[in-house]
Write a protein that holds these residues in place. Structure first.
Motif, PDB file in Angstrom:
ATOM      1  N   ILE A 176       0.829  -1.213   0.000  1.00 50.15           N
ATOM      2  CA  ILE A 176       0.000   0.000   0.000  1.00 50.15           C
ATOM      3  C   ILE A 176       0.866   1.266   0.000  1.00 50.15           C
ATOM      4  CG2 ILE A 176      -2.022  -1.070   1.067  1.00 50.15           C
ATOM      5  CD1 ILE A 176      -1.062   0.167   3.748  1.00 50.15           C
ATOM      6  N   GLU A 177       2.108   1.111  -0.423  1.00 47.31           N
ATOM      7  CA  GLU A 177       3.060   2.224  -0.409  1.00 47.31           C
ATOM      8  C   GLU A 177       2.570   3.422  -1.226  1.00 47.31           C
ATOM      9  OE1 GLU A 177       7.862   2.620  -0.621  1.00 47.31           O
ATOM     10  OE2 GLU A 177       6.934   1.136  -1.906  1.00 47.31           O
ATOM     11  N   GLU A 178       1.992   3.154  -2.377  1.00 46.52           N
ATOM     12  CA  GLU A 178       1.506   4.244  -3.235  1.00 46.52           C
ATOM     13  C   GLU A 178       0.396   5.036  -2.537  1.00 46.52           C
ATOM     14  OE1 GLU A 178      -0.519   4.686  -7.641  1.00 46.52           O
ATOM     15  OE2 GLU A 178       0.810   2.981  -7.269  1.00 46.52           O
ATOM     16  N   GLN A 179      -0.522   4.327  -1.886  1.00 47.17           N
ATOM     17  CA  GLN A 179      -1.607   4.987  -1.179  1.00 47.17           C
ATOM     18  C   GLN A 179      -1.089   5.765   0.031  1.00 47.17           C
ATOM     19  OE1 GLN A 179      -1.558   1.864  -2.266  1.00 47.17           O
ATOM     20  NE2 GLN A 179      -3.561   1.193  -2.980  1.00 47.17           N
ATOM     21  N   ILE A 180      -0.146   5.170   0.760  1.00 44.92           N
ATOM     22  CA  ILE A 180       0.433   5.851   1.922  1.00 44.92           C
ATOM     23  C   ILE A 180       1.131   7.137   1.484  1.00 44.92           C
ATOM     24  CG2 ILE A 180       2.266   5.732   3.671  1.00 44.92           C
ATOM     25  CD1 ILE A 180       1.583   2.739   3.970  1.00 44.92           C
ATOM     26  N   ASN A 181       1.912   7.062   0.406  1.00 41.72           N
ATOM     27  CA  ASN A 181       2.625   8.240  -0.083  1.00 41.72           C
ATOM     28  C   ASN A 181       1.671   9.337  -0.545  1.00 41.72           C
ATOM     29  OD1 ASN A 181       5.129   7.169   0.511  1.00 41.72           O
ATOM     30  ND2 ASN A 181       5.419   6.317  -1.532  1.00 41.72           N
ATOM     31  N   ALA A 182       0.576   8.947  -1.202  1.00 41.19           N
ATOM     32  CA  ALA A 182      -0.406   9.942  -1.648  1.00 41.19           C
ATOM     33  C   ALA A 182      -1.069  10.615  -0.444  1.00 41.19           C
ATOM     34  CB  ALA A 182      -1.463   9.273  -2.529  1.00 41.19           C
ATOM     35  N   PHE A 183      -1.407   9.819   0.563  1.00 43.64           N
ATOM     36  CA  PHE A 183      -1.996  10.387   1.779  1.00 43.64           C
ATOM     37  C   PHE A 183      -1.027  11.356   2.447  1.00 43.64           C
ATOM     38  CE2 PHE A 183      -2.218  10.316   6.402  1.00 43.64           C
ATOM     39  CZ  PHE A 183      -3.493  10.828   6.596  1.00 43.64           C
ATOM     40  N   LEU A 184       0.221  10.912   2.620  1.00 40.74           N
ATOM     41  CA  LEU A 184       1.211  11.752   3.290  1.00 40.74           C
ATOM     42  C   LEU A 184       1.489  13.040   2.520  1.00 40.74           C
ATOM     43  CD1 LEU A 184       3.759   9.102   4.608  1.00 40.74           C
ATOM     44  CD2 LEU A 184       2.153  10.474   5.952  1.00 40.74           C
ATOM     45  N   GLU A 185       1.527  12.937   1.207  1.00 39.64           N
ATOM     46  CA  GLU A 185       1.756  14.135   0.389  1.00 39.64           C
ATOM     47  C   GLU A 185       0.660  15.167   0.644  1.00 39.64           C
ATOM     48  OE1 GLU A 185       1.729  15.287  -4.321  1.00 39.64           O
ATOM     49  OE2 GLU A 185       2.589  13.343  -3.757  1.00 39.64           O
TER      50      GLU A 185
END
Length: 152
Positions: free
Chosen positions: A62-71
Motif C-alpha cells: 500500500i506504499e503508493e496509497q500511503i505516499n499519496a496520503f502523506l503528500e
C-alpha cells in the motif's frame, strides 16, 4: 500461516521468498528478495522470510496509497511541524480530547459470558466510574486501539 511457520518445521513446505498478491485486481507473484522465487525458505531463514512477508503486507503493498496520503497531509501540515509529536499527540491534535460518558459506555457494553449484574462486572464499573478523564482515555486506548469514543 506465519505463526504456524514460526512454531513448526518448514523444510518440506516448498515455500520460496516470494508472495502472491493482487495488484489492481490482477494476481501477481512478487519476489521478496532478488530472485526470491528461486530461494527456498528453510528453518535457518524462515524468520527472515516472515519479516519480508510482513513488510510487504503492511507497507509495500500500500506504499503508493500511503505516499499519496502523506503528500496531501504534509501539504496541510508541514512534516517538520509534526516531527516533535508522537502518534498519540497527533491524534489528540486532530481529534481533540475525548469526553467519555462512562454511564453511556456501561449501558452500551456487550458481555459475552458475563452479565452486567455479575459481581466482577459491578466492581469493574465501580472502578471505572472513579477514574480521572486521562485514565479513562488511556483505558479506552488500551481496549480499542483509539482514544476516541466509537461513533454510533
Amino acid at each position: 500461516h506465519l505463526d504456524w511457520m514460526l512454531a513448526n518445521d518448514v523444510t518440506d513446505l516448498d515455500v520460496y521468498f516470494c508472495a502472491e498478491g493482487s495488484v489492481f485486481g490482477k494476481l501477481q507473484t512478487v519476489d521478496l528478495i532478488p530472485n526470491g522465487r528461486n530461494i527456498p525458505v528453510t528453518e535457518k531463514n524462515k524468520k527472515e522470510y516472515i519479516q519480508y512477508v510482513t513488510e510487504l503486507k503492511l507497507t509495500k503493498s500500500i506504499e503508493e496509497q500511503i505516499n499519496a496520503f502523506l503528500e496531501g497531509f504534509y501539504e496541510i501540515i508541514p512534516q517538520y511541524f509534526l516531527s516533535i509529536f508522537n502518534d498519540y499527540d497527533i491524534e489528540l491534535l486532530i481529534s481533540g480530547l475525548s469526553t467519555i460518558d462512562v454511564d453511556d459506555w456501561e449501558k452500551n457494553t456487550n458481555y459475552n459470558i458475563y452479565k452486567s449484574t455479575d459481581q466482577v462486572i459491578v466492581w469493574f464499573w465501580e472502578v471505572i466510574h472513579e477514574l480521572k478523564d486521562e485514565d479513562l482515555i488511556n483505558l479506552l486506548q488500551f481496549a480499542t486501539g483509539s482514544s476516541r469514543v466509537p461513533l454510533g
